[in-house]
Design an enzyme around this catalytic site. Structure first.
Site, PDB file in Angstrom:
ATOM      1  N   ASP A 212      -1.713  23.175 -48.279  1.00 16.86           N
ATOM      2  CA  ASP A 212      -0.541  23.320 -48.779  1.00 16.86           C
ATOM      3  C   ASP A 212      -0.255  24.881 -48.494  1.00 16.86           C
ATOM      4  O   ASP A 212       0.219  25.908 -49.137  1.00 16.86           O
ATOM      5  CB  ASP A 212      -0.307  23.093 -50.368  1.00 16.86           C
ATOM      6  CG  ASP A 212      -1.528  23.876 -51.099  1.00 16.86           C
ATOM      7  OD1 ASP A 212      -2.349  24.344 -50.727  1.00 16.86           O
ATOM      8  OD2 ASP A 212      -1.277  23.693 -52.360  1.00 16.86           O
ATOM      9  N   ASP A 292     -14.116  27.321 -57.163  1.00 20.03           N
ATOM     10  CA  ASP A 292     -13.563  28.574 -56.839  1.00 20.03           C
ATOM     11  C   ASP A 292     -14.103  29.402 -58.068  1.00 20.03           C
ATOM     12  O   ASP A 292     -14.816  30.696 -58.013  1.00 20.03           O
ATOM     13  CB  ASP A 292     -12.320  29.092 -56.756  1.00 20.03           C
ATOM     14  CG  ASP A 292     -11.300  28.280 -57.945  1.00 20.03           C
ATOM     15  OD1 ASP A 292     -11.882  27.442 -58.596  1.00 20.03           O
ATOM     16  OD2 ASP A 292     -10.102  28.379 -57.872  1.00 20.03           O
TER      17      ASP A 292
END
Length: 449
Positions: A212, A292
């Site tokens: 995206d 992350d």
């Protein structure tokens, strides 16, 4: 006398006949009951026979189904082997075509995809727009997690890239009740894809994108310049194209880069030597939820830092996805995507090397005007040059950050974008605002009168 004897004889016969008749009647009744029982037994036997035949028919049918399922399984296994062989062949051919025999790639580029074919198409088009002229330096891969047919079809429709597929059927055991299993699966996908690119295809660096994202015109030149820093300075853990406070109102200069103690993600480059260290830990850490945030743990980055730009080189348009649009309207949608073609090859980036950068950054802090008090923001607005404001802790930082409109979030004790506790952003004009932690000056070796 003879007549009387004859009568007695008949009388005796009559008396003898009565038991005989009774016995015959009982025998008849018994025979009838026995016949009924035999008939019932025969009927029960017939019924049992019918049920047995029915069971035999059902067992035969189940056996036929089992045989059919076994044949189907064998067929599917064969198809899977053929598909694996096809994918491997496509990877070999695609890699040979994209890399060639002479050009040593700067980095492989991998787009992590799952089930958003429309998003993936937009991302691929953005990448190919700028990658075509440097394709041999940046071979492109799509790594799909799962078997969504539209994503697979979309990826295979492009000759310019190599398709990889990650199939994960292992059950997910969440660390806390109610957690989304999607994040655990995403973490597994990242581990698998990076292992494939570093160990199977033997790339020395990998740039990780998501399905995206759009990229800036100088995206690849930026990472080529970053590759030199990544190789020469081992205190740098990764190069990122993202600035969490990269909204239009907080950025100005597309040439400026910063070091940060906070892993930005969202378009980043990692070296094989760093993944050699992380991959085994990643595999054995069964409680990884957000990959992350795992990289943001002090135990994993171990004091190493990240390079980030002032103006983002990636734009995240993914309003719909696993994060369910978290932060999108406030922080992601207003991001400024760089539209200037910066000549990175002509720029001297040695100021970003650790020892030099500490002095470079300290000089900027020294030149900034200190502002104190509850009206610090108003004072900052009326000062032409750079401004520094000190916060006393996490809650104080969140208060000040909310007034400016920047990210308030911390991870493992570090505010987003911070370097030695300092968060920097532009405000209204070209002026920089530096939000300093309680011991930031000491970390930079600045002694104030």
């Amino acid at each position: 006398m003879g007549k009387c004897c004859f009568c007695d004889y008949r009388y005796l016969l009559l008396i003898a006949a009565v038991p005989f008749i009774y016995i015959q009647m009982r025998l008849f009744v018994t025979q009838s009951q026995y016949a009924d029982r035999i008939a019932d037994a025969i009927e029960a036997e017939h019924q049992c026979t019918r049920q047995t035949r029915l069971l035999i028919d059902q067992i035969s049918l189940q056996q036929e189904r089992l045989l059919s399922l076994e044949e189907e399984r064998k067929r599917q296994d064969q198809e899977c082997r053929q598909l694996r062989a096809l994918v491997q062949d496509l990877e070999r051919k695609g890699l040979k075509k994209l890399v060639g025999d002479v050009q040593v790639p700067v980095a492989a580029v991998v787009v992590m995809a799952c089930n958003r074919a429309d998003y993936l198409e937009r991302t691929i088009k953005s990448i190919l727009k700028h990658q075509s002229s440097v394709a041999s330096k940046y071979p492109l891969f799509i790594s799909q997690d799962g078997s969504d047919p539209s994503v697979r079809s979309k990826a295979l429709s492009y000759d310019e890239l190599t398709y990889m597929q990650h199939l994960d059927y292992e059950p997910v055991h969440t660390e806390r009740p109610g957690e989304l299993i999607a994040y655990y699966k995403i973490a597994r996908h990242y581990k698998w894809a990076l292992d494939q690119l570093f160990y199977k295809h033997n790339f020395s660096r990998v740039i990780i994108l998501e399905d995206d994202m759009e990229i800036a015109p100088d995206f690849f030149d930026y990472f080529e310049a970053g590759a030199y820093l990544l190789d020469s300075d081992k205190t740098i853990m990764a190069i990122s194209s993202w600035n969490d406070n990269g909204q239009r109102q907080f950025v100005h200069d597309p040439h400026v880069l910063y070091r940060s103690d906070f892993f930005p993600g969202l378009g980043w480059m990692l070296s094989k030597s760093t993944w050699d260290e992380l991959s085994p830990k990643f595999f054995f850490d069964q409680k990884i939820t957000y990959w992350d945030d795992w990289l943001r743990l002090k135990e994993n980055h171990r004091g190493r830092q990240f390079i980030r730009p002032e103006v983002c080189r990636t734009y995240n348009f993914g309003e719909h996805g696993s994060s369910m649009g978290q932060f999108f309207r406030q922080y992601l949608e207003p991001i400024k995507l760089n539209d200037v073609k910066v000549n990175w090859k002509s720029m001297d980036l040695n100021y970003l090397v650790e020892d030099t950068y500490v002095k470079h950054f300290a000089d900027m802090i020294k030149k900034a005007t200190p502002v104190h008090g509850t009206d610090a923001i108003l004072k900052a607005y009326n000062i032409d040059g750079d401004v520094r404001i000190q916060y006393q802790g996490k809650s104080d930082f969140e208060r000040i950050a909310s007034q400016f409109g920047i990210f308030e979030e911390w991870k493992d004790g570090v505010p987003r974008t911070a370097y030695k506790g300092i968060v920097v952003f532009r405000y209204q004009t070209q002026r920089r605002i530096f939000l300093l932690g309680p011991d930031s000056l000491q970390q930079l070796g600045i002694e104030e009168a």
